[in-house]
Design a protein around this motif. Structure first.
Motif, PDB file in Angstrom:
ATOM      1  N   ALA A 317       0.860  -1.185   0.000  1.00 42.47           N
ATOM      2  CA  ALA A 317       0.000   0.000   0.000  1.00 42.47           C
ATOM      3  C   ALA A 317       0.894   1.231   0.000  1.00 42.47           C
ATOM      4  O   ALA A 317       1.931   1.249   0.675  1.00 42.47           O
ATOM      5  CB  ALA A 317      -0.908   0.026   1.231  1.00 42.47           C
ATOM      6  N   ILE A 318       0.508   2.256  -0.738  1.00 47.51           N
ATOM      7  CA  ILE A 318       1.327   3.454  -0.828  1.00 47.51           C
ATOM      8  C   ILE A 318       1.505   4.086   0.554  1.00 47.51           C
ATOM      9  O   ILE A 318       0.559   4.217   1.327  1.00 47.51           O
ATOM     10  CB  ILE A 318       0.710   4.468  -1.823  1.00 47.51           C
ATOM     11  CG1 ILE A 318       1.659   5.658  -2.040  1.00 47.51           C
ATOM     12  CG2 ILE A 318      -0.667   4.936  -1.366  1.00 47.51           C
ATOM     13  CD1 ILE A 318       1.260   6.542  -3.202  1.00 47.51           C
ATOM     14  N   GLY A 319       2.767   4.403   0.865  1.00 45.78           N
ATOM     15  CA  GLY A 319       3.070   5.042   2.128  1.00 45.78           C
ATOM     16  C   GLY A 319       3.247   4.106   3.301  1.00 45.78           C
ATOM     17  O   GLY A 319       3.614   4.538   4.398  1.00 45.78           O
ATOM     18  N   ILE A 320       3.005   2.811   3.113  1.00 45.11           N
ATOM     19  CA  ILE A 320       3.120   1.817   4.192  1.00 45.11           C
ATOM     20  C   ILE A 320       4.346   0.951   3.930  1.00 45.11           C
ATOM     21  O   ILE A 320       4.548   0.475   2.813  1.00 45.11           O
ATOM     22  CB  ILE A 320       1.861   0.932   4.275  1.00 45.11           C
ATOM     23  CG1 ILE A 320       0.601   1.791   4.401  1.00 45.11           C
ATOM     24  CG2 ILE A 320       1.981  -0.041   5.434  1.00 45.11           C
ATOM     25  CD1 ILE A 320       0.561   2.667   5.641  1.00 45.11           C
ATOM     26  N   ALA A 321       5.153   0.721   4.956  1.00 46.40           N
ATOM     27  CA  ALA A 321       6.404  -0.011   4.776  1.00 46.40           C
ATOM     28  C   ALA A 321       6.195  -1.520   4.663  1.00 46.40           C
ATOM     29  O   ALA A 321       6.756  -2.174   3.774  1.00 46.40           O
ATOM     30  CB  ALA A 321       7.359   0.295   5.928  1.00 46.40           C
ATOM     31  N   GLU A 322       5.421  -2.085   5.561  1.00 48.98           N
ATOM     32  CA  GLU A 322       5.238  -3.540   5.558  1.00 48.98           C
ATOM     33  C   GLU A 322       4.351  -3.979   4.393  1.00 48.98           C
ATOM     34  O   GLU A 322       3.368  -3.303   4.063  1.00 48.98           O
ATOM     35  CB  GLU A 322       4.596  -3.996   6.870  1.00 48.98           C
ATOM     36  CG  GLU A 322       5.440  -3.760   8.108  1.00 48.98           C
ATOM     37  CD  GLU A 322       6.606  -4.730   8.213  1.00 48.98           C
ATOM     38  OE1 GLU A 322       6.643  -5.705   7.440  1.00 48.98           O
ATOM     39  OE2 GLU A 322       7.477  -4.502   9.077  1.00 48.98           O
ATOM     40  N   PRO A 323       4.670  -5.119   3.771  1.00 46.25           N
ATOM     41  CA  PRO A 323       3.797  -5.625   2.703  1.00 46.25           C
ATOM     42  C   PRO A 323       2.394  -5.919   3.225  1.00 46.25           C
ATOM     43  O   PRO A 323       2.210  -6.279   4.396  1.00 46.25           O
ATOM     44  CB  PRO A 323       4.487  -6.919   2.256  1.00 46.25           C
ATOM     45  CG  PRO A 323       5.885  -6.819   2.746  1.00 46.25           C
ATOM     46  CD  PRO A 323       5.839  -5.986   3.992  1.00 46.25           C
ATOM     47  N   CYS A 324       1.413  -5.767   2.352  1.00 42.95           N
ATOM     48  CA  CYS A 324       0.039  -6.137   2.718  1.00 42.95           C
ATOM     49  C   CYS A 324      -0.131  -7.649   2.748  1.00 42.95           C
ATOM     50  O   CYS A 324      -0.892  -8.175   3.568  1.00 42.95           O
ATOM     51  CB  CYS A 324      -0.951  -5.542   1.708  1.00 42.95           C
ATOM     52  SG  CYS A 324      -0.976  -3.751   1.667  1.00 42.95           S
ATOM     53  N   SER A 325       0.557  -8.333   1.838  1.00 46.15           N
ATOM     54  CA  SER A 325       0.385  -9.791   1.752  1.00 46.15           C
ATOM     55  C   SER A 325       1.564 -10.415   1.037  1.00 46.15           C
ATOM     56  O   SER A 325       2.279  -9.760   0.271  1.00 46.15           O
ATOM     57  CB  SER A 325      -0.904 -10.135   0.998  1.00 46.15           C
ATOM     58  OG  SER A 325      -0.802  -9.737  -0.369  1.00 46.15           O
ATOM     59  N   ILE A 326       1.750 -11.714   1.301  1.00 45.19           N
ATOM     60  CA  ILE A 326       2.719 -12.546   0.582  1.00 45.19           C
ATOM     61  C   ILE A 326       2.003 -13.831   0.194  1.00 45.19           C
ATOM     62  O   ILE A 326       1.324 -14.447   1.023  1.00 45.19           O
ATOM     63  CB  ILE A 326       3.948 -12.864   1.449  1.00 45.19           C
ATOM     64  CG1 ILE A 326       4.681 -11.569   1.836  1.00 45.19           C
ATOM     65  CG2 ILE A 326       4.902 -13.807   0.706  1.00 45.19           C
ATOM     66  CD1 ILE A 326       5.775 -11.770   2.859  1.00 45.19           C
ATOM     67  N   PHE A 327       2.132 -14.213  -1.056  1.00 40.65           N
ATOM     68  CA  PHE A 327       1.470 -15.411  -1.580  1.00 40.65           C
ATOM     69  C   PHE A 327       2.506 -16.269  -2.279  1.00 40.65           C
ATOM     70  O   PHE A 327       3.404 -15.757  -2.960  1.00 40.65           O
ATOM     71  CB  PHE A 327       0.370 -15.004  -2.567  1.00 40.65           C
ATOM     72  CG  PHE A 327      -0.199 -16.137  -3.369  1.00 40.65           C
ATOM     73  CD1 PHE A 327      -1.167 -16.977  -2.843  1.00 40.65           C
ATOM     74  CD2 PHE A 327       0.231 -16.366  -4.677  1.00 40.65           C
ATOM     75  CE1 PHE A 327      -1.701 -18.021  -3.597  1.00 40.65           C
ATOM     76  CE2 PHE A 327      -0.296 -17.404  -5.437  1.00 40.65           C
ATOM     77  CZ  PHE A 327      -1.267 -18.236  -4.893  1.00 40.65           C
ATOM     78  N   VAL A 328       2.389 -17.581  -2.121  1.00 40.51           N
ATOM     79  CA  VAL A 328       3.311 -18.531  -2.755  1.00 40.51           C
ATOM     80  C   VAL A 328       2.518 -19.598  -3.492  1.00 40.51           C
ATOM     81  O   VAL A 328       1.516 -20.117  -2.983  1.00 40.51           O
ATOM     82  CB  VAL A 328       4.226 -19.194  -1.705  1.00 40.51           C
ATOM     83  CG1 VAL A 328       4.978 -20.391  -2.305  1.00 40.51           C
ATOM     84  CG2 VAL A 328       5.224 -18.184  -1.149  1.00 40.51           C
ATOM     85  N   ASN A 329       2.973 -19.937  -4.688  1.00 39.00           N
ATOM     86  CA  ASN A 329       2.400 -21.051  -5.447  1.00 39.00           C
ATOM     87  C   ASN A 329       3.542 -21.900  -5.972  1.00 39.00           C
ATOM     88  O   ASN A 329       4.395 -21.407  -6.719  1.00 39.00           O
ATOM     89  CB  ASN A 329       1.552 -20.528  -6.613  1.00 39.00           C
ATOM     90  CG  ASN A 329       0.775 -21.631  -7.312  1.00 39.00           C
ATOM     91  OD1 ASN A 329       0.988 -22.806  -7.059  1.00 39.00           O
ATOM     92  ND2 ASN A 329      -0.118 -21.246  -8.208  1.00 39.00           N
ATOM     93  N   THR A 330       3.594 -23.175  -5.578  1.00 41.73           N
ATOM     94  CA  THR A 330       4.636 -24.086  -6.065  1.00 41.73           C
ATOM     95  C   THR A 330       4.114 -25.011  -7.161  1.00 41.73           C
ATOM     96  O   THR A 330       4.822 -25.911  -7.601  1.00 41.73           O
ATOM     97  CB  THR A 330       5.207 -24.935  -4.921  1.00 41.73           C
ATOM     98  OG1 THR A 330       4.153 -25.700  -4.329  1.00 41.73           O
ATOM     99  CG2 THR A 330       5.850 -24.060  -3.863  1.00 41.73           C
TER     100      THR A 330
END
Length: 421
Positions: A317-330
């Motif tokens: 999100a603009i202006g926010i340091a931490e990611p909103c989400s992390i997704f993985v697909n193997t």
């Protein structure tokens, strides 16, 4: 009947108009970073017949001679003759840059450097697979390498293909085994290369086809590992300059725009793409830095044996340091006892994906971007090179690492957090 499927990827040369635009944008960015490592740049370039228009935003304490950088870049690519209807010495260079919006800047600048906010909202994807030493899909790697080899031939003093001009495109279709998802053979190669005028179209077509078969492809194969070279069997389909003629090319043949080759820049269509281009953007723009971090994680995970294929998505999100989400697909190729969702949680805990941390880890405030602007941002070998910097009136040099996000220095960590040991 054997179950096979086909997959195709393309690449374009450094002389393709869109890549000319990308390279000018990244050359301008690099020059700002030589003078001011904290420069904020989002440089967009448009090229057409006899024209380079450079716009966007640049917030910096440094003065950069953008026109000089643009002309140098165009000449280095090979547009040095008036016959091309676009050359670095005579084309018009128009500039229209302004400072970064204060509304955006307030979200990026924070009291603590570590809390620097993302320069925009968005989604970024990283991908890796086991198809080659580069941990990249083979079709796009071969498409890149073919054009890199063609450019090397074009630049040789006594070139065996002296008629070559800078613009070119390549495309590889590879046949895969549907069960193992491994490459079986090269199915089709398409190559279009700009060239000088010939006395006749028939002579032109015959000469270029012969040189592709007897000069370009043998040299390409000689530089490949044996397993990959063996995929070039005698039955592949070859299309060379399918329209019959390609004299008018580059910006004179088509307009070029920064960021219009995002699939060429990444994984050739094998992975999802968030839509954000890379070139011309300083690393506070997570379109670029976030995508580099996602690739780094996916590559180290695959190299560690966690999966044969992995896609990592990061959102901000603009202006926010931490990611909103992390997704993985193997894609069902995982070898870890963890599920894809659990791998994503492990990544979130182990890797600091705040923009400032990504920038520090990969040295992204250095002028390292021009080499990324042609032949892909991923699948490249990291290297170190001495680079010039400027401190006021003083020039100094230091060693700088390029393509740091391609390093394989987190394999042990990936094995550990995915319980592979």
């Amino acid at each position: 009947m054997d179950k096979h499927f086909l997959f195709t990827s393309e690449s374009v040369s450094e002389g393709h108009p869109d890549k000319v635009a990308d390279q000018i944008s990244d050359a301008v960015l690099d020059e700002f970073l030589r003078h001011d490592c904290d420069a904020r740049v989002a440089c967009e370039t448009y090229v057409s017949t006899g024209l380079a228009l450079i716009g966007g935003e640049a917030t910096s304490s440094a003065y950069v001679d953008i026109e000089r950088i643009a002309r140098q870049t165009i000449n280095r690519i090979g547009y040095t003759k008036s016959d091309y209807q676009f050359d670095g010495n005579s084309c018009s260079v128009l500039l229209t840059l302004h400072e970064q919006s204060c509304d955006i800047a307030r979200g990026v600048k924070r009291g603590s450097e570590d809390e620097q906010g993302a320069g925009d909202q968005g989604i970024m994807f990283g991908y890796a697979c086991t198809e080659g030493d580069e941990y990249m899909p083979l079709p796009v790697i071969l498409a890149h390498k073919t054009l890199q080899t063609l450019a090397e031939i074009r630049r040789e003093k006594d070139s065996p293909m002296p008629y070559l001009r800078p613009d070119a495109k390549s495309q590889y279709t590879i046949e895969y085994d549907a069960e193992t998802r491994r490459p079986v053979r090269i199915h089709t190669i398409v190559l279009s290369t700009q060239h000088d005028e010939f006395d006749s179209d028939e002579a032109m077509a015959a000469r270029i086809l012969s040189d592709v078969k007897n000069v370009l492809l043998p040299r390409l194969k000689a530089g490949l590992r044996k397993q990959t070279a063996a995929l070039f069997q005698d039955d592949f389909i070859l299309h060379v300059n399918p329209t019959g003629k390609f004299v008018i090319g580059g910006p004179a043949g088509d307009t070029g725009l920064t960021g219009r080759k995002i699939i060429v820049d990444t994984y050739g269509g094998r992975s999802a793409h968030g839509g954000g281009a890379f070139s011309g953007k300083d690393p506070s723009k997570v379109d670029r830095s976030g995508a580099y971090a996602a690739r780094y994680i996916a590559k180290n995970m695959v190299a560690a044996g966690v999966a044969d294929e992995m896609m990592v998505q990061i959102s901000y999100a603009i202006g926010i340091a931490e990611p909103c989400s992390i997704f993985v697909n193997t894609f069902g190729t995982g070898h870890s006892p963890l599920s894809d969702a659990e791998i994503a949680e492990a990544i979130d805990k182990e890797f600091d994906l705040r923009p400032a941390a990504i920038i520090r880890r990969f040295g992204l405030k250095n002028p390292i971007y021009l080499p990324t602007a042609a032949y892909g941002h991923f699948g490249r070998k990291p290297y170190t090179k001495e680079v010039s910097f400027y401190d006021g009136e003083r020039e100094y040099k230091k060693e700088v690492e390029f393509f740091t996000w391609e390093k394989l220095d987190s394999k042990d960590i990936c094995r550990k957090i995915c319980r592979m040991d």
